[in-house]
Design a protein around this motif. Structure first.
Motif, mmCIF file in Angstrom:
data_model
loop_
_atom_site.group_PDB
_atom_site.id
_atom_site.type_symbol
_atom_site.label_atom_id
_atom_site.label_comp_id
_atom_site.label_asym_id
_atom_site.label_seq_id
_atom_site.Cartn_x
_atom_site.Cartn_y
_atom_site.Cartn_z
ATOM 1 N N CYS A 180 -9.004 -10.305 10.425
ATOM 2 C CA CYS A 180 -9.463 -8.966 10.024
ATOM 3 C C CYS A 180 -9.007 -7.892 11.005
ATOM 4 C CB CYS A 180 -10.978 -8.947 9.872
ATOM 5 S SG CYS A 180 -11.517 -9.746 8.347
ATOM 6 N N CYS B 215 -6.467 -9.848 -6.804
ATOM 7 C CA CYS B 215 -7.472 -10.127 -5.778
ATOM 8 C C CYS B 215 -8.058 -11.537 -5.975
ATOM 9 C CB CYS B 215 -8.567 -9.067 -5.861
ATOM 10 S SG CYS B 215 -9.774 -9.162 -4.552
ATOM 11 N N PRO C 240 -3.398 -0.898 6.916
ATOM 12 C CA PRO C 240 -3.323 0.325 6.097
ATOM 13 C C PRO C 240 -2.969 1.573 6.906
ATOM 14 C CG PRO C 240 -5.313 -0.912 5.573
ATOM 15 C CD PRO C 240 -4.720 -1.538 6.808
ATOM 16 N N MET D 215 0.838 -1.221 0.000
ATOM 17 C CA MET D 215 0.000 0.000 0.000
ATOM 18 C C MET D 215 0.861 1.253 0.000
ATOM 19 S SD MET D 215 -3.221 -0.902 2.399
ATOM 20 C CE MET D 215 -2.490 -2.158 3.372
ATOM 21 N N VAL E 194 -5.362 -6.949 0.642
ATOM 22 C CA VAL E 194 -6.189 -6.978 1.856
ATOM 23 C C VAL E 194 -7.475 -7.752 1.578
ATOM 24 C CG1 VAL E 194 -7.476 -5.540 3.496
ATOM 25 C CG2 VAL E 194 -5.244 -4.784 2.681
ATOM 26 N N VAL E 195 -8.134 -7.419 0.484
ATOM 27 C CA VAL E 195 -9.413 -8.055 0.145
ATOM 28 C C VAL E 195 -9.193 -9.513 -0.286
ATOM 29 C CG1 VAL E 195 -11.409 -7.950 -1.401
ATOM 30 C CG2 VAL E 195 -10.434 -5.848 -0.497
ATOM 31 N N THR F 238 -8.524 -11.910 2.624
ATOM 32 C CA THR F 238 -9.621 -12.135 3.572
ATOM 33 C C THR F 238 -10.819 -12.765 2.862
ATOM 34 O OG1 THR F 238 -10.207 -9.819 3.235
ATOM 35 C CG2 THR F 238 -9.026 -10.342 5.258
ATOM 36 N N GLY F 239 -11.109 -12.259 1.666
ATOM 37 C CA GLY F 239 -12.273 -12.761 0.913
ATOM 38 C C GLY F 239 -12.160 -14.231 0.571
ATOM 39 N N LEU G 261 -4.760 -2.674 -1.654
ATOM 40 C CA LEU G 261 -6.006 -3.175 -1.057
ATOM 41 C C LEU G 261 -6.469 -4.466 -1.722
ATOM 42 C CD1 LEU G 261 -8.062 0.094 -0.374
ATOM 43 C CD2 LEU G 261 -6.690 -1.245 1.206
ATOM 44 N N TYR H 276 -5.941 -6.907 9.518
ATOM 45 C CA TYR H 276 -6.081 -6.375 8.162
ATOM 46 C C TYR H 276 -6.780 -5.011 8.137
ATOM 47 C CZ TYR H 276 -4.172 -10.468 5.857
ATOM 48 O OH TYR H 276 -3.316 -11.433 5.410
ATOM 49 N N TRP H 277 -7.617 -4.750 9.148
ATOM 50 C CA TRP H 277 -8.201 -3.412 9.256
ATOM 51 C C TRP H 277 -7.122 -2.410 9.676
ATOM 52 C CZ3 TRP H 277 -12.463 -6.421 12.017
ATOM 53 C CH2 TRP H 277 -13.575 -6.584 11.183
#
Lengths: 216, 563
Positions: free
Chosen positions: B337, B299, B344, B97, B108-109, B112-113, B105, B340-341
Motif C-alpha cells: 500500500c 476490480c 496516483p 490512471m 489500485v483497489v 490490494t483488496g 483506480l 499504491y498510495w
C-alpha cells in the motif's frame, strides 16, 4: 456417518471454534465487499450527467453557428469551446473533426488572420494553453463553411468530452481530494490493511482461547 | 533480515558511488540518448542483486522452492510486497490512471483488496496444508495426477503472461536509460534476470526481494517529495498533498505568469497549467471510454486473481507457521500500500506537466519516469527511479520464473513424468524450465501486445477463473471432489480460451462472430468476473452428483487444515 464427522463447510460450521472462525470470515468479507463495491454502486446510483461550462456555452451558440447566422461573439465563444476540448486527451478521429471546426470558427472571424492575431481576437493570453493550442492545432486551411460531417458530429463530440458523472460525493472536498477519489484511492487501502490486521489479531486470540497450537 | 554484506553494499552505493555521478549531464530529452548517471546506478543495482543471489545460493530443492522455510514475518511481508510490486505496479498503474482516469483506480483497489480475500480465506490454510506449489495442493486435495499436471500447465501460463508485462517494463526502462533499441533492451534485461534466478533460486531471490523492496519504495518516494515541494503542494506527505493536484486538474489551472513565478515550470519551460479536465477524476467518464461495468469487472477480476496467483500463493510456503503466513500478508499488504498510495501522484503530476501541446504524446507506460523528467527532477534521482522500476520488474519476474520452473520440474516432471527423479535431477529440470520460460517470454514481450497493466491483468483473470475456485472450494468445502474440480477447471479454462481467442484475433485484425459483444463482456483484462462464478458453480453442481471425496482427504482437511 463418518463423512459427517469430517465435514468442512464455511457456511455450516460444526464445532464452536469453526463457528467463531466462520463468523469472523463472513463479517470481514461483508465489510470488504460493501466498502468496495457498495460504494461504487452508490456512486453510480446518485450520479448526474453534469455539463462543463464550456459545453453550456457551446450549446448556447451552436444553433446559430450551425445555421450560419452566428455573430462575431458567438463565433469567438464557439472557437474557445472547441479549444477547451482540444486541450484534453481526444481520440484522433474526434480531433480531426474538431480541428476543422476550429479552423472554420477562427477564419470565419477574419480570413487573413495569423495565429498570433487569432489568439488576440479570441481574447486568450499569449502564455495560455489556448494560445499554444491555437499555434499547434490551427491549420493554414481556410474552411469556408462547416461541412455536413462537422454539423452532425461536433455536438456529440462536445457532449462526450464535456459531460461528467458528478454527485455530492464527487463535488465534496476532503483533504483537498474530490471525496470519492480519496475514498477509493486512499481510504479503501487503509481499510484493507485494518481488516487484515484485525483478522490476524482475532484469529490469534481465538487460537489462544481454544488452546490451538499451529504446527510448523 | 538483510544480510550484513548486503547492507554494506547498500552503504557503499550510497556513500561512495553516487557522488561520482555528480557531474552527470542534465536530462533534457525524454528519450533516445544514453544517460550516464542513471546507467551506472542501474548497473550497480543489478550487480548487487547478482552478488546477493550468489551469497545466498540454493543448495537443494527445498532451498530452491521454499527458501528452506527460514523467512521471518516482516521479511516475508517485504518479499511478498517486492514479489508483488511489479512493473505493473511501478509503471503500469500510473499509466492506466494517466490515460483512463478513475478507471485506473480499479487496478489500485483490485490489486490490494485481493489480499483481504487471500488472507481471510486462504493464507493460513494453505500453509497448514504444507505443499510446495499450487499444483501440488490441487493434485493432492483433488487426488488426481491429471489435475496436478493440468493445473501445472495453467500455472505456467499464468506466470508466463504475467512475465510478458514485466519484460515489457524492463525493456522500456533499459531503453530509456541506455538509449538502446527496445528489442535489445528486452533481451539484455531477460539475460540478467535469468542469470541470477538460475544462480540463486528462491533463497537468493527472497533475500533479493527484501533489498529490492527497499530500493523500489525509496526510489518511488523521493521524486514525490520533490515534485510536491517544487510545485507548491503539501510536500510532507505527498500521498495527501496530491489531493489538491487532483482537484486542480478537475478545475483547471490557468497558465502562471512566468515572470512572477519561475519555479512553476516544467523542464521545457512550460507553465504549470492545465485546461479543466474533470474526466481525470470523475467516475467512469465517457471521455475515457470506460464504463461502470468495466470498473467493477476489472476490480473483481484482479481481486480474485490475486488470491489465485501461483507465485503469490507459493510465498506462504516459505514461512515457518500458518500464523506467520497470515501476519506476512498484513505486512506484505502494508508495504504494498505504501507504493499504491503513491502511484496516483505520478499520474496526477504527469497529467499537468504534459498538458502543454508542445510536449507531444508520451508512452503511457513510462509516464512515471517522464513525470519526474518533466518536473525537472535531478537526473540521478530519475536514474534511481528507473532502477527502482527495473527492480520492481526483476523481483516479480524472478518469483514468476521460480513458480513456473517449480510447476514444470516438480509438478510435471517429478510428480507425473519421472517420480524416481533425484533431487539433483529435479533442480536441473527446474533450471531448464526457467531458461525455456524466460526465452519464450522475451519473444512474446517483443510483440508489444498491450499496456503493461493490461497484460498483467490477463494473468489475473486466468488465475481468477482457474486456480482461485480450486483453492476456495478445496479449502472450504470438503465435498468438492475430483470430478467437480475437473469440470470447474475446464469451464474456467473454456471462458479464458474464448476471451483470449477473441483478443488474439483482434490483435491480428480478424473479426469473429459477435466480436464487439465478446470483447466487451469477456474482455481479456477482466473475463474472470464471469469465469470464476461459472467455474465455482460447475464445481459445486458436478461434485454433488458424483463420487464423494475420499475420507482421508476430509479427515486431513478437518484435522490438519482447519484445526
Amino acid at each position: 456417518m463418518e463423512t459427517k464427522e469430517y465435514r468442512v463447510n464455511l457456511f455450516k460450521p460444526k464445532t464452536a471454534h469453526a463457528k467463531t472462525i466462520s463468523k469472523i470470515i463472513i463479517t470481514m468479507f461483508m465489510i470488504w465487499a460493501i466498502a468496495v463495491f457498495g460504494f461504487q454502486f452508490l456512486l453510480k446510483a446518485i450520479e448526474k450527467p453534469t455539463k462543463e461550462k464550456s459545453l453550456v456555452a457551446f450549446e448556447h451558440v451552436w444553433e446559430n453557428v450551425a445555421a450560419g447566422t452566428a455573430t462575431t461573439l458567438e463565433k469567438q465563444t464557439f472557437s474557445k469551446t472547441i479549444l477547451a476540448v482540444l486541450g484534453k486527451a481526444v481520440k484522433k478521429a474526434d480531433r480531426t473533426i474538431l480541428v476543422k471546426a476550429l479552423d472554420w470558427g477562427v477564419y470565419s472571424l477574419s480570413p487573413g488572420l495569423t495565429k498570433t492575431q487569432a489568439s488576440e481576437l479570441l481574447g486568450v493570453s499569449a502564455e495560455s494553453l489556448e494560445a499554444k493550442l491555437l499555434e499547434i492545432e490551427l491549420s493554414e486551411t481556410r474552411v469556408a463553411a462547416l461541412d455536413s460531417d462537422s454539423q452532425e458530429l461536433v455536438p456529440g463530440i462536445m457532449q462526450l468530452y464535456l459531460t461528467h458523472n458528478q454527485s455530492v460525493l464527487t463535488d465534496t472536498k476532503f483533504l483537498g481530494f474530490p471525496f470519492h477519489y480519496w475514498y477509493t484511492a486512499e481510504f479503501l487501502l487503509i481499510l484493507f490493511v485494518l481488516i487484515c490486521l484485525f483478522y490476524c489479531l482475532l484469529i490469534d486470540k481465538i487460537h489462544k482461547k481454544y488452546n490451538l497450537v499451529e504446527d510448523a | 533480515m538483510i544480510g550484513g554484506m548486503t547492507m554494506k553494499s547498500l552503504l557503499t552505493l550510497v556513500f561512495f558511488l553516487i557522488p561520482t555521478f555528480a557531474n552527470a549531464v542534465s536530462v533534457t530529452a525524454l528519450e533516445g540518448s544514453f544517460k550516464t548517471g542513471p546507467a551506472i546506478i542501474l548497473l550497480t543495482i543489478l550487480a548487487l542483486f547478482i552478488a546477493v543471489g550468489l551469497i545466498h545460493k540454493a543448495e537443494n530443492t527445498s532451498d530452491y522452492w521454499v527458501a528452506g522455510r527460514k523467512i521471518s514475518r516482516v521479511g516475508s511481508g517485504m518479499a511478498i510486497a517486492s514479489n508483488w510490486m511489479s512493473a505493473a505496479s511501478f509503471l503500469g498503474m500510473a499509466a492506466i490512471m494517466y490515460g483512463s482516469g478513475y478507471h485506473g483506480l480499479s487496478y489500485v483497489v483490485g490489486w490490494t483488496g485481493g489480499y483481504v480475500l487471500l488472507l481471510i480465506l486462504m493464507a493460513g490454510q494453505i500453509r497448514k496444508y504444507g505443499k510446495y506449489t499450487a499444483p501440488d495442493f490441487i493434485g493432492d486435495r483433488y487426488y488426481s495426477h491429471g489435475l496436478r499436471a493440468f493445473s501445472a500447465i495453467v500455472a505456467i501460463l499464468i506466470s508466463f503472461s504475467y512475465c510478458v508485462g514485466q519484460f515489457g517494463g524492463i525493456g522500456l526502462m533499459f531503453k530509456w536509460v541506455l538509449g538502446i533499441d527496445y528489442t535489445w533492451a528486452v533481451l539484455i534485461g531477460a539475460a540478467v534476470v535469468l542469470a541470477y534466478t538460475l544462480i540463486s533460486g528462491m533463497l537468493g531471490v527472497t533475500k533479493n526481494m527484501q533489498i529490492q523492496y527497499i530500493i523500489i519504495i525509496i526510489s518511488f518516494m523521493i521524486p514525490l517529495f520533490l515534485l510536491t515541494f517544487k510545485f507548491d503542494y503539501f510536500w510532507l506527505l505527498p500521498q495527501i498533498g496530491y489531493g489538491s493536484v487532483v482537484s486542480d486538474i478537475v478545475q483547471g489551472i490557468p497558465a502562471p505568469n512566468i515572470a512572477d513565478n519561475v519555479s512553476l515550470l516544467n523542464v521545457y519551460g512550460h507553465g504549470f497549467a492545465i485546461m479543466p479536465s474533470p474526466e481525470y477524476a470523475m467516475p467512469w467518464d465517457a471521455a475515457t471510454g470506460k464504463t461502470f461495468f468495466q470498473w467493477i469487472a476489472t476490480c473483481f477480476s484482479l481481486m480474485i486473481g490475486t488470491a489465485g496467483l501461483p507465485h503469490v500463493i507459493q510465498r506462504f510456503y516459505v514461512v515457518p507457521k500458518a500464523s506467520d503466513a497470515r501476519w506476512s500478508v498484513v505486512w506484505g499488504l502494508f508495504f504494498i500500500c505504501l507504493l499504491y498510495w503513491s502511484a496516483p501522484v505520478y499520474s496526477a503530476f504527469g497529467k499537468i506537466l504534459s498538458s502543454n501541446p508542445e510536449v507531444g504524446k508520451l508512452a503511457k507506460d513510462a509516464i512515471v519516469v517522464y513525470t519526474a523528467q518533466l518536473g525537472d527532477i535531478n537526473p540521478l534521482i530519475i536514474g534511481f527511479l528507473a532502477a527502482g522500476a527495473v527492480s520492481a520488474a526483476f523481483s516479480t519476474v524472478s518469483g514468476l520464473l521460480v513458480a513456473g520452473a517449480s510447476a514444470f520440474s516438480h509438478d510435471l516432471y517429478f510428480q507425473v513424468l519421472n517420480p524416481k527423479a533425484s533431487p539433483k535431477n529435479q533442480l536441473q529440470m527446474a533450471r531448464i524450465g526457467t531458461v525455456i520460460m524466460a526465452v519464450a517470454v522475451a519473444v512474446v514481450a517483443l510483440m508489444k501486445l498491450a499496456l503493461i497493466a493490461q497484460l498483467v491483468a490477463l494473468a489475473f483473470s486466468l488465475a481468477g477463473c482457474t486456480i482461485f475456485p480450486l483453492f476456495l472450494l478445496g479449502i472450504w468445502w470438503c465435498k468438492s471432489n475430483r470430478a467437480g474440480a475437473i469440470a470447474g477447471l475446464s469451464s474456467g479454462v473454456a471462458v479464458a480460451l474464448i476471451s483470449l481467442t477473441y483478443f488474439i484475433a483482434g490483435k491480428f485484425g480478424v473479426t469473429l462472430p459477435a466480436h464487439a459483444f465478446i470483447s466487451y463482456w469477456l474482455n481479456a483484462w477482466y473475463f474472470a468476473w464471469i469465469g470464476a462464478p461459472i467455474a465455482i458453480a460447475v464445481n459445486i453442481v458436478v461434485s454433488k452428483y458424483t463420487a464423494p471425496t475420499p475420507l482421508e482427504i476430509k479427515r486431513f482437511l478437518v484435522e490438519k487444515v482447519h484445526e
